[in-house]
Write an enzyme that holds these catalytic residues in place. Structure first.
Site, PDB file in Angstrom:
ATOM      1  N   HIS A  96       0.855  -1.195   0.000  1.00 32.22           N
ATOM      2  CA  HIS A  96       0.000   0.000   0.000  1.00 32.22           C
ATOM      3  C   HIS A  96       0.887   1.240   0.000  1.00 32.22           C
ATOM      4  O   HIS A  96       2.113   1.134  -0.120  1.00 32.22           O
ATOM      5  CB  HIS A  96      -0.952  -0.029   1.202  1.00 32.22           C
ATOM      6  CG  HIS A  96      -0.253  -0.248   2.510  1.00 32.22           C
ATOM      7  ND1 HIS A  96       0.607   0.679   3.057  1.00 32.22           N
ATOM      8  CD2 HIS A  96      -0.245  -1.291   3.363  1.00 32.22           C
ATOM      9  CE1 HIS A  96       1.077   0.219   4.197  1.00 32.22           C
ATOM     10  NE2 HIS A  96       0.597  -0.983   4.410  1.00 32.22           N
TER      11      HIS A  96
ATOM     12  N   GLY B 213       1.943   3.125   2.249  1.00 32.37           N
ATOM     13  CA  GLY B 213       3.004   3.132   3.259  1.00 32.37           C
ATOM     14  C   GLY B 213       4.259   2.451   2.715  1.00 32.37           C
ATOM     15  O   GLY B 213       5.380   2.959   2.853  1.00 32.37           O
ATOM     16  N   HIS B 214       4.043   1.289   2.064  1.00 34.18           N
ATOM     17  CA  HIS B 214       5.188   0.579   1.469  1.00 34.18           C
ATOM     18  C   HIS B 214       5.798   1.397   0.332  1.00 34.18           C
ATOM     19  O   HIS B 214       7.008   1.451   0.175  1.00 34.18           O
ATOM     20  CB  HIS B 214       4.737  -0.782   0.917  1.00 34.18           C
ATOM     21  CG  HIS B 214       4.248  -1.722   1.973  1.00 34.18           C
ATOM     22  ND1 HIS B 214       2.958  -2.199   1.990  1.00 34.18           N
ATOM     23  CD2 HIS B 214       4.880  -2.282   3.027  1.00 34.18           C
ATOM     24  CE1 HIS B 214       2.813  -3.005   3.015  1.00 34.18           C
ATOM     25  NE2 HIS B 214       3.952  -3.081   3.667  1.00 34.18           N
TER      26      HIS B 214
ATOM     27  N   ASP C  54       4.573   1.125  12.693  1.00 33.35           N
ATOM     28  CA  ASP C  54       4.913   0.002  13.563  1.00 33.35           C
ATOM     29  C   ASP C  54       6.089   0.422  14.443  1.00 33.35           C
ATOM     30  O   ASP C  54       7.199  -0.106  14.340  1.00 33.35           O
ATOM     31  CB  ASP C  54       5.288  -1.233  12.733  1.00 33.35           C
ATOM     32  CG  ASP C  54       4.079  -1.784  11.995  1.00 33.35           C
ATOM     33  OD1 ASP C  54       2.987  -1.770  12.582  1.00 33.35           O
ATOM     34  OD2 ASP C  54       4.229  -2.201  10.840  1.00 33.35           O
TER      35      ASP C  54
ATOM     36  N   LYS D 190      -2.530   4.334   6.665  1.00 39.38           N
ATOM     37  CA  LYS D 190      -2.710   3.293   5.649  1.00 39.38           C
ATOM     38  C   LYS D 190      -2.219   1.955   6.188  1.00 39.38           C
ATOM     39  O   LYS D 190      -1.201   1.899   6.876  1.00 39.38           O
ATOM     40  CB  LYS D 190      -1.920   3.648   4.396  1.00 39.38           C
ATOM     41  CG  LYS D 190      -2.362   4.962   3.791  1.00 39.38           C
ATOM     42  CD  LYS D 190      -2.589   4.857   2.314  1.00 39.38           C
ATOM     43  CE  LYS D 190      -3.040   6.213   1.798  1.00 39.38           C
ATOM     44  NZ  LYS D 190      -3.559   6.174   0.451  1.00 39.38           N
TER      45      LYS D 190
HETATM   46  O1  PAF Z   1       6.313  -5.199   9.031  1.00 40.76           O
HETATM   47  C1  PAF Z   1       6.226  -6.259   8.393  1.00 40.76           C
HETATM   48  O2  PAF Z   1       5.610  -6.340   7.346  1.00 40.76           O
HETATM   49  C2  PAF Z   1       6.893  -7.508   8.952  1.00 40.76           C
HETATM   50  O3  PAF Z   1       6.831  -7.535  10.339  1.00 40.76           O
HETATM   51  C3  PAF Z   1       8.346  -7.680   8.482  1.00 40.76           C
HETATM   52  C4  PAF Z   1       9.216  -6.540   8.970  1.00 40.76           C
HETATM   53  C5  PAF Z   1       8.376  -7.719   6.962  1.00 40.76           C
HETATM   54  C6  PAF Z   1       8.908  -8.981   9.007  1.00 40.76           C
HETATM   55  O4  PAF Z   1       8.204 -10.078   8.545  1.00 40.76           O
END
Ligand code: PAF
Length: 282
Positions: free
Chosen positions: A34, A36-37, A150, A184
């Site tokens: 999304h 954020g990524h 996170d 998001k």
């Molecule tokens: O944040 C995430 O999507 C997951 O915790 C991660 C960092 C990819 C580890 O599996």
């Protein structure tokens, strides 16, 4: 874009890149990408030579009652997004590739975990730290990118990198929000129509907490209970926690001072949403 599914192929490719002195930026994800990524990928694209994205839904970080099977997956869509964002290497291993045997060694996170999300998800951050240890060894990034949404994960990864001397820098990137303030998240698709209308209240309540601090309130308890009050009265969500802690140590504060985080998790019918604000008070 090079899609790699095998560990051996990834290691060969990374070795060649390292020999050519390339700076590697790494964005580890569980897919269903999304905004954020995208923000993490854009930042990595800007700051490093080679952008590696991993997509791996890591079973180790899901508890028995959590949504491993239901976790949204859409590789074709993710592949397109990765291409648009200029990813060089998409690492997309299977569970068998990552964990061919039961692990004989795993990472146990001993600090910063018994609060916030870690409190109700025993073993979750052990799973995150274990998979990231493997991924950091495989990708050998110079910089790894994580979302501030996170924040506990960022704090735990910061400890992992320092304790185990990974030669990489953690870059934490601001939370990307919808226009109405909702952070998001892949999980937002599980909200009902009514819950989607209520969800922005979470960020609104955090901002109200921040305003209380800025107007001189120093009691974590009073700030927490005002936030809880808004969520109770204005949403149908069930509060998992509202906390105000030091950051990144994630320790209780008697009065609000120094770097602090106000964080919350709220359960709706099919989605548990988290959000936070990290600030400093001199
Ligand atoms: O944040 C995430 O999507 C997951 O915790 C991660 C960092 C990819 C580890 O599996």
């Amino acid at each position: 874009m090079n899609v790699i599914t095998s560990i051996i192929d990834l290691q060969k490719t990374i070795r060649r890149l390292k020999n050519n002195q390339k700076m590697i930026g790494f964005v580890p994800t569980m897919g269903y990408l999304h905004e954020g990524h995208r923000a993490l990928l854009k930042r990595a694209r800007k700051e490093t030579d080679i952008v590696v994205l991993s997509i791996f839904v890591n079973p180790l970080q899901f508890g028995a009652n959590e949504d491993l099977d239901q976790y949204p997956r859409d590789f074709d869509r993710d592949h397109k997004i990765a291409e648009t964002e200029g990813v060089d290497i998409l690492f997309y291993p299977s569970v068998e590739e990552m964990y061919p045997n039961e692990l004989s060694v795993s990472i146990k996170v001993t600090k910063r975990t018994d609060v916030l999300c870690g409190m109700n998800r025993p073993g979750h951050f052990d799973g995150v730290a274990t998979v990231l240890t493997k991924l950091f060894h495989l990708v050998q990034p110079d910089q790894a990118y994580f979302g501030k949404k996170d924040a506990q994960q960022v704090a735990v990864v910061d400890g992992l990198v320092k304790d185990f001397n990974f030669p990489l820098e953690i870059i934490s990137v601001d939370t990307v929000r919808e226009e109405d303030g909702l952070a998001k998240s892949s999980r937002n698709v599980y909200l009902t129509e009514q819950e989607r209308l209520e969800a922005p209240i979470l960020y609104k309540s955090l901002k109200m907490g921040l305003e209380m601090v800025q107007s001189g309130e120093t009691s974590p308890e009073r700030i927490i209970s005002s936030i809880e009050n808004i969520i109770h009265t204005e949403t149908t969500g069930e509060i998992d926690y509202v906390s105000l802690l030091s950051y990144p140590e994630l320790e209780e504060l008697e009065t609000v001072k120094g770097n602090y985080i106000i964080a919350l998790a709220v359960k709706f019918s099919k989605a548990r949403l988290i959000d936070n604000i990290i600030e400093t008070r001199e």
